[in-house]
Scaffold this motif. Structure first.
Motif, PDB file in Angstrom:
ATOM      1  N   HIS A  13       0.533  -1.235   0.215  1.00  0.00           N
ATOM      2  CA  HIS A  13      -0.101   0.078   0.329  1.00  0.00           C
ATOM      3  C   HIS A  13       0.970   1.556  -0.089  1.00  0.00           C
ATOM      4  CE1 HIS A  13      -3.652  -1.962   0.213  1.00  0.00           C
ATOM      5  NE2 HIS A  13      -2.702  -3.161   1.099  1.00  0.00           N
ATOM      6  N   ALA A  14       2.117   1.233   1.060  1.00  0.00           N
ATOM      7  CA  ALA A  14       2.716   2.236   0.425  1.00  0.00           C
ATOM      8  C   ALA A  14       3.081   3.057  -0.732  1.00  0.00           C
ATOM      9  CB  ALA A  14       4.551   1.824   0.939  1.00  0.00           C
ATOM     10  N   MET A  15       3.170   1.864  -1.729  1.00  0.00           N
ATOM     11  CA  MET A  15       3.755   1.941  -3.617  1.00  0.00           C
ATOM     12  C   MET A  15       2.105   2.887  -3.876  1.00  0.00           C
ATOM     13  SD  MET A  15       6.935   1.154  -3.205  1.00  0.00           S
ATOM     14  CE  MET A  15       7.166   1.586  -5.035  1.00  0.00           C
ATOM     15  N   ASP A  16       1.469   2.345  -2.989  1.00  0.00           N
ATOM     16  CA  ASP A  16       0.087   3.066  -3.991  1.00  0.00           C
ATOM     17  C   ASP A  16      -0.289   4.046  -3.468  1.00  0.00           C
ATOM     18  OD1 ASP A  16      -0.567   0.915  -5.336  1.00  0.00           O
ATOM     19  OD2 ASP A  16      -2.275  -0.338  -3.848  1.00  0.00           O
ATOM     20  N   VAL A  17       0.126   4.601  -1.909  1.00  0.00           N
ATOM     21  CA  VAL A  17       0.246   5.875  -1.829  1.00  0.00           C
ATOM     22  C   VAL A  17       1.421   6.686  -2.358  1.00  0.00           C
ATOM     23  CG1 VAL A  17       0.115   7.304   0.092  1.00  0.00           C
ATOM     24  CG2 VAL A  17      -0.656   5.051   0.687  1.00  0.00           C
ATOM     25  N   LEU A  18       2.149   6.118  -3.116  1.00  0.00           N
ATOM     26  CA  LEU A  18       3.044   7.175  -3.529  1.00  0.00           C
ATOM     27  C   LEU A  18       2.977   7.433  -4.698  1.00  0.00           C
ATOM     28  CD1 LEU A  18       6.070   8.022  -3.634  1.00  0.00           C
ATOM     29  CD2 LEU A  18       6.760   5.573  -4.621  1.00  0.00           C
TER      30      LEU A  18
END
Ligand SMILES: Cc1ncc(COP(=O)(O)O)c(C=O)c1O
Length: 383
Positions: A13-18
């Motif tokens: 999810h961190a990559m999706d938020v990014l």
């Protein structure tokens, strides 16, 4: 087209938020991204010069699967200098980021159906890579009660419930908790694993970023360990995709065989830059001290706005905050926070599928002014 069951892993999810933060920034919004563990600083000057030299030469090719001999010697020298251990460069494998190191280590050490213990909360890719390879993940909850680290006692308890473990993977300093595991603790774990034939993998990718406590490499304790490290964090070279492993002798050739077929080699230009970066510690230590100021700022100000700090902040560059006063759905909270304040942070659910619905991780690898501005915006928003 039909896709495999093994590819059905959780998104990171961190990559999706990014991705969402990047989209908003492209629309001209003043986004502050504290979502991804990525230094705000460029690669060291010497690394950039080395890469420019390679570009001028123009011939950038494959290297040996285990990496350039000079780089492997340089990494061995790093262990001599900083950890006072002699490592034969033949035991060092250069990888395409530590992420490739995990793939190689898991493929080499474990078979489908084996069980591997990791900490919860912990870096989500461990769980996802293990799942894709058909290896069972045993998550060991860490909290103040066990010094936020895996202990022999917790391994013993896990084995009595789930059965024999084939391996454990521990990061110190840890993501997202910031825990620095002490030498005594590491030794107890290494001894426990050695006595029971459990493979011990030590993720040391945040070495160089310790603010309190001793920074011990597992190699100071034993040679029967797979150590994984990277140029991404301390060396500020995330996008260059270079990491390394230090291996027990018996594991070198299997890792080499797999590397040849999976990756051929890590990018040569990045290996040349990484070699130069090894000598740039003076420049890099200045960045570490900047993170320390950010850390002190967040440690003081996040609790003032109701985000209590949930774990030690002794190393790495993350504040793991308990946001249970505001939400029981960290995923929705992260989305709303970004939409309404333009501050991006990572939902705890990424790191902890059990208790992460009321935690958030804030990366403090950015600039001091940004950290202050982010907390100001959050304070206004929460008020
Ligand atoms: C604990 C930990 N290990 C490994 C990685 C992967 O890093 P890389 O593949 O860039 O070396 C990360 C990235 O955030 C991490 O936090």
């Amino acid at each position: 087209m039909k896709v495999s069951r093994r590819s059905a892993v959780e998104p990171f999810h961190a990559m999706d938020v990014l991705a969402e933060a990047t989209r908003r920034r492209a629309q001209g919004r003043p986004v502050i991204s504290m979502a991804v563990g990525q230094p705000a600083y460029p690669a060291p000057r010497a690394a950039l010069d080395a890469a420019r030299g390679a570009l001028a030469d123009g011939r950038i090719g494959y290297t040996e699967a285990l990496g350039l001999a000079e780089l492997r010697r340089g990494i061995a020298e790093y262990y001599r200098r900083h950890h006072r251990v002699e490592i034969d460069p033949a035991r060092i494998a250069v990888t395409t980021g530590s992420s490739a190191g995990f793939n190689l280590a898991f493929l080499t050490l474990f078979d489908p159906g084996d069980r591997v213990a990791i900490a919860r909360p912990g870096y989500p890719a461990y769980r996802n890579i293990l799942a894709a390879l058909g290896i069972e993940t045993i998550e060991i909850g860490v909290s103040a009660e066990n010094d936020f680290t895996i202990t022999p006692e917790s391994l013993e308890a896990a084995q009595s419930v789930f059965g024999k473990l084939s391996g454990i993977l521990l990061a110190s300093p840890a993501n997202p908790t910031g825990t620095v595991t002490s030498r005594a603790h590491l030794k107890a774990l290494a001894d426990y694993c050695a006595e029971r034939g459990i493979a011990f993998i030590s993720d040391e990718i945040y070495h160089g970023l310790t603010f309190s406590g001793e920074e011990t490499s597992a190699l100071e304790i034993t040679d029967e360990v797979v150590v994984i490290n990277s140029f991404s964090k301390y060396y500020c070279m995330t996008g260059w995709r270079i990491g390394w492993m230090v291996l027990p002798e018996s594991v070198v050739r299997p890792i080499e065989r797999l590397s040849q077929s999976l990756y051929i080699s890590a990018p040569e230009i990045s290996q040349l830059a990484a070699l130069a970066a090894l000598g740039a510690r003076e420049e890099l230590d200045v960045h570490r001290e900047a993170y320390r100021r950010n850390r002190d700022l967040l440690a003081a100000r996040l609790p003032e706005i109701g985000f209590s700090i949930a774990s030690p902040m002794d190393g790495a560059f993350y504040a793991y905050a308990d946001v249970s006063r505001f939400t029981n759905d960290s995923m929705a909270f992260a989305r709303r926070m970004l939409a309404e304040t333009d501050v991006a942070a990572t939902p705890g659910a990424d790191f902890d599928p059990v208790d992460g619905h009321h935690t958030m991780r804030f990366s403090y690898a950015g600039s001091f002014d940004e950290m202050g501005e982010a907390v100001d915006r959050l304070a206004r928003w929460l008020a």
